[in-house]
Design a protein around this motif. Structure first.
Motif, PDB file in Angstrom:
ATOM      1  N   GLU A  99       0.819  -1.211   0.000  1.00 60.48           N
ATOM      2  CA  GLU A  99       0.000   0.000   0.000  1.00 60.48           C
ATOM      3  C   GLU A  99       0.850   1.258   0.000  1.00 60.48           C
ATOM      4  OE1 GLU A  99      -3.949  -1.757   2.320  1.00 60.48           O
ATOM      5  OE2 GLU A  99      -2.269  -0.897   3.451  1.00 60.48           O
ATOM      6  N   ASN A 100       1.983   1.244   0.722  1.00 56.04           N
ATOM      7  CA  ASN A 100       2.883   2.390   0.697  1.00 56.04           C
ATOM      8  C   ASN A 100       3.406   2.646  -0.711  1.00 56.04           C
ATOM      9  OD1 ASN A 100       3.924   3.908   3.287  1.00 56.04           O
ATOM     10  ND2 ASN A 100       3.474   1.818   3.978  1.00 56.04           N
ATOM     11  N   LEU A 101       3.798   1.580  -1.394  1.00 52.50           N
ATOM     12  CA  LEU A 101       4.309   1.730  -2.751  1.00 52.50           C
ATOM     13  C   LEU A 101       3.198   2.130  -3.729  1.00 52.50           C
ATOM     14  CD1 LEU A 101       6.767  -1.298  -3.021  1.00 52.50           C
ATOM     15  CD2 LEU A 101       7.280   1.064  -2.439  1.00 52.50           C
ATOM     16  N   ASP A 102       2.031   1.513  -3.571  1.00 49.69           N
ATOM     17  CA  ASP A 102       0.918   1.807  -4.472  1.00 49.69           C
ATOM     18  C   ASP A 102       0.496   3.269  -4.352  1.00 49.69           C
ATOM     19  OD1 ASP A 102      -1.198   0.771  -6.341  1.00 49.69           O
ATOM     20  OD2 ASP A 102      -2.484   1.519  -4.718  1.00 49.69           O
ATOM     21  N   PHE A 103       0.452   3.783  -3.131  1.00 46.51           N
ATOM     22  CA  PHE A 103       0.087   5.187  -2.929  1.00 46.51           C
ATOM     23  C   PHE A 103       1.095   6.104  -3.620  1.00 46.51           C
ATOM     24  CE2 PHE A 103       0.340   9.159  -0.483  1.00 46.51           C
ATOM     25  CZ  PHE A 103      -0.976   9.588  -0.582  1.00 46.51           C
ATOM     26  N   HIS A 104       2.388   5.789  -3.490  1.00 50.07           N
ATOM     27  CA  HIS A 104       3.424   6.592  -4.132  1.00 50.07           C
ATOM     28  C   HIS A 104       3.228   6.598  -5.644  1.00 50.07           C
ATOM     29  CE1 HIS A 104       7.492   8.326  -4.590  1.00 50.07           C
ATOM     30  NE2 HIS A 104       7.601   7.536  -5.643  1.00 50.07           N
ATOM     31  N   GLY A 105       2.944   5.425  -6.208  1.00 54.24           N
ATOM     32  CA  GLY A 105       2.728   5.342  -7.644  1.00 54.24           C
ATOM     33  C   GLY A 105       1.543   6.159  -8.103  1.00 54.24           C
ATOM     34  N   ARG A 106       0.477   6.189  -7.300  1.00 55.84           N
ATOM     35  CA  ARG A 106      -0.694   6.983  -7.648  1.00 55.84           C
ATOM     36  C   ARG A 106      -0.376   8.484  -7.611  1.00 55.84           C
ATOM     37  NH1 ARG A 106      -5.694   4.081  -7.276  1.00 55.84           N
ATOM     38  NH2 ARG A 106      -5.351   1.909  -6.657  1.00 55.84           N
ATOM     39  N   TYR A 108       2.334   9.804  -8.409  1.00 54.51           N
ATOM     40  CA  TYR A 108       3.065  10.100  -9.638  1.00 54.51           C
ATOM     41  C   TYR A 108       2.269   9.730 -10.886  1.00 54.51           C
ATOM     42  CZ  TYR A 108       7.399  11.528  -7.417  1.00 54.51           C
ATOM     43  OH  TYR A 108       8.347  12.233  -6.721  1.00 54.51           O
ATOM     44  N   ALA A 109       0.978   9.474 -10.702  1.00 50.18           N
ATOM     45  CA  ALA A 109       0.069   9.213 -11.828  1.00 50.18           C
ATOM     46  C   ALA A 109       0.524   8.052 -12.697  1.00 50.18           C
ATOM     47  CB  ALA A 109      -0.107  10.474 -12.671  1.00 50.18           C
ATOM     48  N   MET A 110       1.088   7.026 -12.069  1.00 48.51           N
ATOM     49  CA  MET A 110       1.492   5.839 -12.812  1.00 48.51           C
ATOM     50  C   MET A 110       0.260   5.002 -13.172  1.00 48.51           C
ATOM     51  SD  MET A 110       4.878   4.611 -10.679  1.00 48.51           S
ATOM     52  CE  MET A 110       5.168   3.222 -11.812  1.00 48.51           C
ATOM     53  N   LYS A 111       0.267   4.391 -14.328  1.00 48.63           N
ATOM     54  CA  LYS A 111      -0.817   3.514 -14.722  1.00 48.63           C
ATOM     55  C   LYS A 111      -0.835   2.276 -13.824  1.00 48.63           C
ATOM     56  CE  LYS A 111      -0.710   4.942 -19.573  1.00 48.63           C
ATOM     57  NZ  LYS A 111      -0.513   4.502 -20.974  1.00 48.63           N
ATOM     58  N   ALA A 112      -2.024   1.698 -13.652  1.00 47.19           N
ATOM     59  CA  ALA A 112      -2.188   0.571 -12.736  1.00 47.19           C
ATOM     60  C   ALA A 112      -1.248  -0.581 -13.076  1.00 47.19           C
ATOM     61  CB  ALA A 112      -3.631   0.092 -12.743  1.00 47.19           C
ATOM     62  N   ALA A 113      -1.150  -0.915 -14.359  1.00 46.60           N
ATOM     63  CA  ALA A 113      -0.292  -2.031 -14.762  1.00 46.60           C
ATOM     64  C   ALA A 113       1.171  -1.725 -14.470  1.00 46.60           C
ATOM     65  CB  ALA A 113      -0.484  -2.323 -16.250  1.00 46.60           C
ATOM     66  N   ASP A 114       1.588  -0.474 -14.689  1.00 47.53           N
ATOM     67  CA  ASP A 114       2.973  -0.086 -14.419  1.00 47.53           C
ATOM     68  C   ASP A 114       3.253  -0.101 -12.921  1.00 47.53           C
ATOM     69  OD1 ASP A 114       3.404   0.250 -17.119  1.00 47.53           O
ATOM     70  OD2 ASP A 114       3.011   2.414 -17.081  1.00 47.53           O
ATOM     71  N   ARG A 115       2.280   0.343 -12.124  1.00 49.34           N
ATOM     72  CA  ARG A 115       2.452   0.311 -10.670  1.00 49.34           C
ATOM     73  C   ARG A 115       2.651  -1.120 -10.195  1.00 49.34           C
ATOM     74  NH1 ARG A 115      -2.146   3.454 -10.365  1.00 49.34           N
ATOM     75  NH2 ARG A 115      -3.274   1.854  -9.167  1.00 49.34           N
ATOM     76  N   LYS A 116       1.790  -2.012 -10.622  1.00 48.89           N
ATOM     77  CA  LYS A 116       1.863  -3.396 -10.163  1.00 48.89           C
ATOM     78  C   LYS A 116       3.184  -4.047 -10.569  1.00 48.89           C
ATOM     79  CE  LYS A 116      -0.560  -7.834 -10.165  1.00 48.89           C
ATOM     80  NZ  LYS A 116       0.712  -8.585 -10.348  1.00 48.89           N
ATOM     81  N   ALA A 117       3.580  -3.856 -11.825  1.00 47.02           N
ATOM     82  CA  ALA A 117       4.830  -4.448 -12.298  1.00 47.02           C
ATOM     83  C   ALA A 117       6.027  -3.877 -11.543  1.00 47.02           C
ATOM     84  CB  ALA A 117       4.984  -4.219 -13.800  1.00 47.02           C
TER      85      ALA A 117
END
Length: 324
Positions: A99-106, A108-117
């Motif tokens: 969740e910490n990483l996912d929030f950071h990715g959001r 930075y407006a990263m796409k969902a697939a890019d965040r997960k990978a």
């Protein structure tokens, strides 16, 4: 990016806190894809310089470019090119590692697939994949630091800033952090900028700059600095204060420790034999050290590298910048 387009290019950077000059027309170039260390004693201007390069503070004058982007004109674009790991913990310990990483990715407006990978890749890199769904409040200090490094890299920055990345960690955890950083250097075209007061950690860096009183006073590879400024030194513990005063006067001591030890230049031929013959019965202990980065730092600043915090002005500015 090539040597003609460095990762960081600073020219004439100046910053004042009231009447105090924190940075005095600093010039600095950091080549791309290098491990760069910025060293300086407490209050030297190191924290201010890092905060400006991370867009937390604005300089009073001068220019700074991050990956070719002008910080003053395009700070938001510059932020996309940097990842930052602050000395103070900055994870949300109510969230899991994922969740910490996912929030950071959001953010930075990263796409969902890019965040997960990206999350999968980085959790594997820092060996935290088995704890992806564990709350970070249950993590050790070393695990938290590894997660912070992973978070700083998720949006694929070109430059990673590490402010005292191993402070407060045990020796094993410190070694582990540097091992992960070495892996990153081989896997990504990444420039790493680190500050540390563990001077032995700087030996593996490609380039080192030493800052004091707001100016860069020396720079080069660790080997170059040792050859140019390093001295063979002796650390002496006298039996009483009178002998200590005599040694400091006679040998123009480089540094006096809180434990009463005195560091003196021992580079003249035959120094050890001569010194022990004259003072062997009047000292408690003596150790001899070959030219090192520690001796470089002592020679240039007259102090040991024990930067336990920024000056009051730097701390206030840093807190204000992080809140904004």
């Amino acid at each position: 990016m090539t040597q003609t387009n460095p990762a960081i290019a600073v020219n004439g950077l100046t910053k004042h806190y009231g009447r105090m000059t924190a940075l005095d027309a600093v010039d600095l170039t950091v080549p791309s894809n290098t491990m760069f260390a910025l060293l300086g004693p407490n209050g030297a201007g190191k924290t201010t310089l890092i905060h400006i390069l991370c867009t937390i503070l604005a300089a009073d004058s001068g220019t700074a470019f991050i990956a070719g982007t002008d910080l003053r004109r395009h700070p938001l674009q510059a932020r996309k090119n940097i990842g930052v790991v602050f000395q103070e913990p900055s994870l949300d310990d109510r969230l899991t590692a994922y969740e910490n990483l996912d929030f950071h990715g959001r953010v930075y407006a990263m796409k969902a697939a890019d965040r997960k990978a990206g999350i999968d890749e980085l959790l594997s890199l820092v060996e935290l994949e088995d704890w992806r769904h564990a709350a970070t409040r249950t993590f050790s200090s070393g695990m938290k630091r590894r997660l912070e490094i992973a978070r700083a890299l998720l949006h694929k920055p070109k430059i990673l800033f590490l402010d005292e990345p191993t402070v407060g960690l045990d020796a094993q955890s410190r070694a582990g952090i540097w091992s992960y950083l070495d892996k990153l250097r081989t896997q990504r075209d990444l420039t790493i900028v680190v500050t540390t007061h563990y001077i032995e950690e700087v030996e593996a860096c490609d380039k080192v700059s030493i800052i004091d009183h707001g100016k860069i006073i020396a720079e080069g590879s660790p080997l170059d600095l040792k050859q140019q400024y390093g001295k063979e030194t002796a650390r002496v513990v006298p039996r009483d204060a009178a002998i200590g005063d005599e040694l400091r006067t006679r040998y123009n001591a480089l540094q006096t420790g809180k434990d009463g030890s005195i560091v003196i230049d021992a580079g003249t031929p035959g120094f050890a034999d001569q010194f022990l013959a004259e003072y062997g019965t009047r000292i408690r202990q003596v150790s001899f050290d070959m030219p090192s980065l520690e001796s470089v730092f002592l020679t240039l600043t007259g102090r040991e590298l024990r930067d336990r915090g920024a000056s009051d002005g730097e701390k206030r500015a840093g807190r204000k910048g992080r809140r904004s």
